[in-house]
Design a protein around this motif. Structure first.
Motif, short mmCIF file in Angstrom:
data_model
loop_
_atom_site.label_atom_id
_atom_site.label_comp_id
_atom_site.label_asym_id
_atom_site.label_seq_id
_atom_site.Cartn_x
_atom_site.Cartn_y
_atom_site.Cartn_z
N ALA A 50 0.84 -1.20 0.00
CA ALA A 50 0.00 0.00 0.00
C ALA A 50 0.87 1.25 0.00
N ALA A 51 0.36 2.28 -0.64
CA ALA A 51 1.12 3.52 -0.78
C ALA A 51 1.39 4.16 0.57
N ILE A 52 2.54 4.81 0.65
CA ILE A 52 2.92 5.57 1.85
C ILE A 52 2.46 7.01 1.65
N ASP A 53 1.62 7.50 2.56
CA ASP A 53 1.08 8.85 2.45
C ASP A 53 1.41 9.62 3.72
N SER A 54 1.82 10.87 3.52
CA SER A 54 2.08 11.76 4.64
C SER A 54 1.92 13.18 4.14
N ALA A 55 1.37 14.06 4.97
CA ALA A 55 1.13 15.43 4.53
C ALA A 55 1.11 16.38 5.71
N THR A 56 1.51 17.61 5.42
CA THR A 56 1.39 18.69 6.38
C THR A 56 1.07 19.96 5.61
N GLU A 57 0.13 20.73 6.14
CA GLU A 57 -0.29 21.94 5.43
C GLU A 57 0.77 23.02 5.61
N LEU A 58 1.20 23.58 4.48
CA LEU A 58 2.23 24.61 4.54
C LEU A 58 1.70 25.90 5.14
N THR A 59 0.59 26.37 4.60
CA THR A 59 -0.01 27.63 5.07
C THR A 59 -1.45 27.67 4.59
N PRO A 60 -2.37 28.27 5.34
CA PRO A 60 -3.75 28.37 4.88
C PRO A 60 -3.84 29.16 3.57
#
Length: 664
Positions: free
Chosen positions: A58-68
């Motif tokens: 399964a794919a590895i997913d990770s994220a963080t919002e840079l700025t609104p």
């Protein structure tokens, strides 16, 4: 260390190497080569670890919002599936080979520090595209690659060919990037996000409102970046850059980005049957046209450039029939043998000390002088021609098998017409590919041209890289279809009998016919007087001898064919040869349709600016100047004149008042 952390370091390390190389290039030149090679090598090692940990699961997913950013957020996101993991290893592997090779090829080049830093930045940008899980972050890497290609193609900026080629590459790719950007925003608007996983989820639920429009807009950018018809004309001219740059662009970066993008977002394109047919037609025209053009080129690097265009056509053809596994499989296989082909060509150019030897009609006695290039290029050409058991056979057969399946097994997802278009064009291109590969091998290593001065043995780093790349060119295909099916959506990559026999059969026919034509033309040339060559109706355009930056690394000249009577391509193409040699005059067509109207509009604007706007501005300044001159004449400094004027004014005012009073 977590897999996500390792994945972040993969594009980051080459970027830091590029920054350090630019800063220390002049002050600490001894660090330039380590900073070029070690960060890229470390990125390759980390990419391999990420691939092993991902393992096709399964794919590895990770994220963080840079700025609104409002309703559609931009996130620093990773999305690493089996395709991304393998392509990242390919990018790191080829980039490392190119950096090591360049330490020998450009060892005396005064601009090597900036060159090495740009190659590292190029690599970082492509790795960012591969691992990115957000379309805006992907776009950043996409555009950085365009800037890097501009500087690297124009590395030998002293020559007009390099300057023109870099500008053309930049403008043509930007022409496709404009609708590409619009398509990205339209896609994000429909999906409500730039995250690739959310976009694919929207497509799966049928939430895409304008699939055909979005797909066609995105295809424009893909055609420009991956040099597909009709935006492919920049790639042959991009041979003006150093040969290692050509290897990097053609094998693992830039042109691979477009194919990879479609593979990653294939459901978006499958949502529109019209877009899939357009993609199939684009692939078919690209494959067949580039094969004919390659058969007519005299410069070895331009043959390889048109070859790349055709092989990318195979990849887009696989995508047009809905098989991204076959497309990425051929992308990996092609990356190995195409890097080998370009770097072997670089050894030939390096050995001659002048780019004039890139004209195959003038080559002579090269097999004995560059044995490493001879044997490794033979392996790569067999892989390119898809002769079993070389890697190109397995990957190209997977494309043909997917096309045959789509043509015979009608589904609502893939139009049957797309399958037949790709299958027929793929078989024709297999014939042409074997023909121009055989022609290149015969003219380059068995030609009777003028022998160039021997500039000594090539650096060990250059020859060592050739043998390293020869291993996957020989063995990657047979290994991949056995052990890597889980990485390709679980698709069985075992060659099928029908397409294997057809593909190999037409390839053998192409090679044998070309060899027979070469034997015939060689015998004919032995009886042709030397003066008859100059009298050939197509004439001898000669060589554009570019002034070299270093004695072994010359600038590229667009070598015209010398009307060599021993060239089998002339016999095979007949009257079509003259048109194929110029790329079927597409540059002339674009010049008439776009360049001339733009120049005419620019001339009109210049005329209006000079004759209308400037006249108005100059007139606006002339009137106050005249008034000022008139007033200045009244200021004489003579008291009697001022008193006389005062009395005269008083008399005039008095008379005027009396007249008004009388009239009242």
């Amino acid at each position: 260390m977590t897999t996500t952390t390792l994945a972040v370091l993969v594009p980051l390390l080459p970027f830091l190497g590029a920054a350090a190389g630019l800063l220390l290039g002049r002050t600490a030149p001894g660090f330039v080569r380590p900073l070029a090679v070690l960060p890229t090598l470390a990125a390759l090692a980390l990419a391999a670890i990420v691939a092993v940990r991902q393992g096709g699961d399964a794919a590895i997913d990770s994220a963080t919002e840079l700025t609104p950013t409002g309703s559609v957020p931009v996130e620093l996101a990773l999305h690493i599936d089996g395709f991304a993991a393998l392509v990242a290893v390919l990018v790191g592997f080829v980039a490392t080979c190119v950096q090591i090779y360049s330490t020998g090829y450009l060892r005396d080049d005064p601009r090597y520090p900036s060159y090495a830093a740009l190659v590292s930045l190029f690599t970082s940008a492509m790795l960012l595209v591969v691992y990115s899980g957000d379309l805006i972050v992907l776009l950043v890497g996409w555009e950085v690659m365009g800037i890097c290609s501009y500087f690297l193609v124009g590395h030998y900026w002293e020559t007009p060919e390099a300057r023109a080629a870099s500008m053309k590459a930049f403008l043509v790719t930007k022409l496709g990037d404009v609708p590409f950007l619009i398509g990205l925003f339209a896609l994000a608007t429909d999906a409500g996000s730039f995250r690739i996983t959310k976009v694919l989820g929207t497509v799966a639920s049928g939430g895409l409102h304008h699939p055909t429009l979005i797909a066609l807009l995105l295809l424009a950018g893909v055609a420009g970046k991956s040099a597909q018809f009709p935006l492919h004309t920049w790639l042959p001219d991009a041979m003006a850059g150093p040969t290692p740059v050509s290897a990097l662009i053609h094998a693992a970066t830039m042109v691979a980005a477009g194919v990879y993008f479609v593979a990653r977002l294939l459901p978006v394109f499958e949502a529109s049957s019209a877009a899939m047919v357009v993609l199939a037609v684009m692939a078919a025209v690209t494959m067949a046209g580039s094969g004919l053009a390659a058969l007519a080129q005299d410069d070895i690097k331009r043959v390889l450039a048109y070859s790349t265009i055709g092989q990318l056509g195979y990849m887009t053809g696989a995508l047009a029939v809905g098989d991204r596994g076959a497309a990425v499989f051929h992308l990996l296989s092609h990356g190995a043998f195409k890097a080998l082909l370009f770097l072997a060509a670089g050894v030939i150019i390096h050995a001659s000390g002048t780019n004039s030897l890139a004209a195959m009609s003038r080559m002579g006695n090269l097999r004995a002088r560059v044995p490493d290039a001879f044997w490794t290029m033979t392996v790569a050409l067999l892989a390119l021609a898809a002769i079993p058991p070389f890697s190109g056979f397995f990957s190209k057969e997977s494309v043909l098998g997917a096309a045959e399946h789509a043509a015979t097994e009608h589904t609502s997802r893939i139009p049957g017409a797309a399958g037949w278009i790709v299958l027929v064009a793929g078989l024709l291109t297999a014939l042409l590919t074997a023909a121009y590969a055989t022609r290149l091998w015969l003219l380059a290593f068995h030609g009777k041209g003028v022998e160039a001065p021997d500039h000594g043995r090539q650096p060990v780093a250059m020859n060592a890289v050739l043998w390293v790349l020869a291993v996957p060119s020989l063995a990657l295909g047979g290994l991949a279809y056995r052990v890597l099916p889980d990485w390709f959506d679980g698709r069985d990559l075992t060659p099928t009998l029908t397409t294997s026999v057809l593909g190999t059969g037409v390839a053998l026919v192409g090679g044998i016919v070309t060899y027979g034509a070469w034997r015939h033309t060689t015998a004919l040339a032995a009886r042709v007087p030397m003066g008859a060559v100059a009298a050939h109706p197509e004439g001898d355009a000669g060589l554009v001898e570019a002034e070299a930056v270093a004695s072994h690394a010359p600038a590229y000249g667009d070598v015209a064919s010398a009307a060599d009577p021993a060239d089998p391509g002339r016999l095979l193409l007949g009257p079509l040869h003259r048109h194929a040699a110029t790329g079927f005059h597409l540059d002339a067509v674009y010049g008439a349709l776009f360049v001339r109207p733009v120049l005419a509009a620019a001339s009109l604007v210049r005329f209006l600016d000079r004759e209308v706007v400037d006249t108005y501005v100059q007139g606006a300044g002339t009137l106050p100047r005249l008034l000022g001159a008139a007033v200045r004449r009244a200021q004489t400094g003579n008291l009697q004149t001022y008193v006389s004027a005062l009395l005269a004014g008083t008399v005039v005012l008095t008379v005027a008042v009396l007249l008004v009073a009388t009239g009242a």
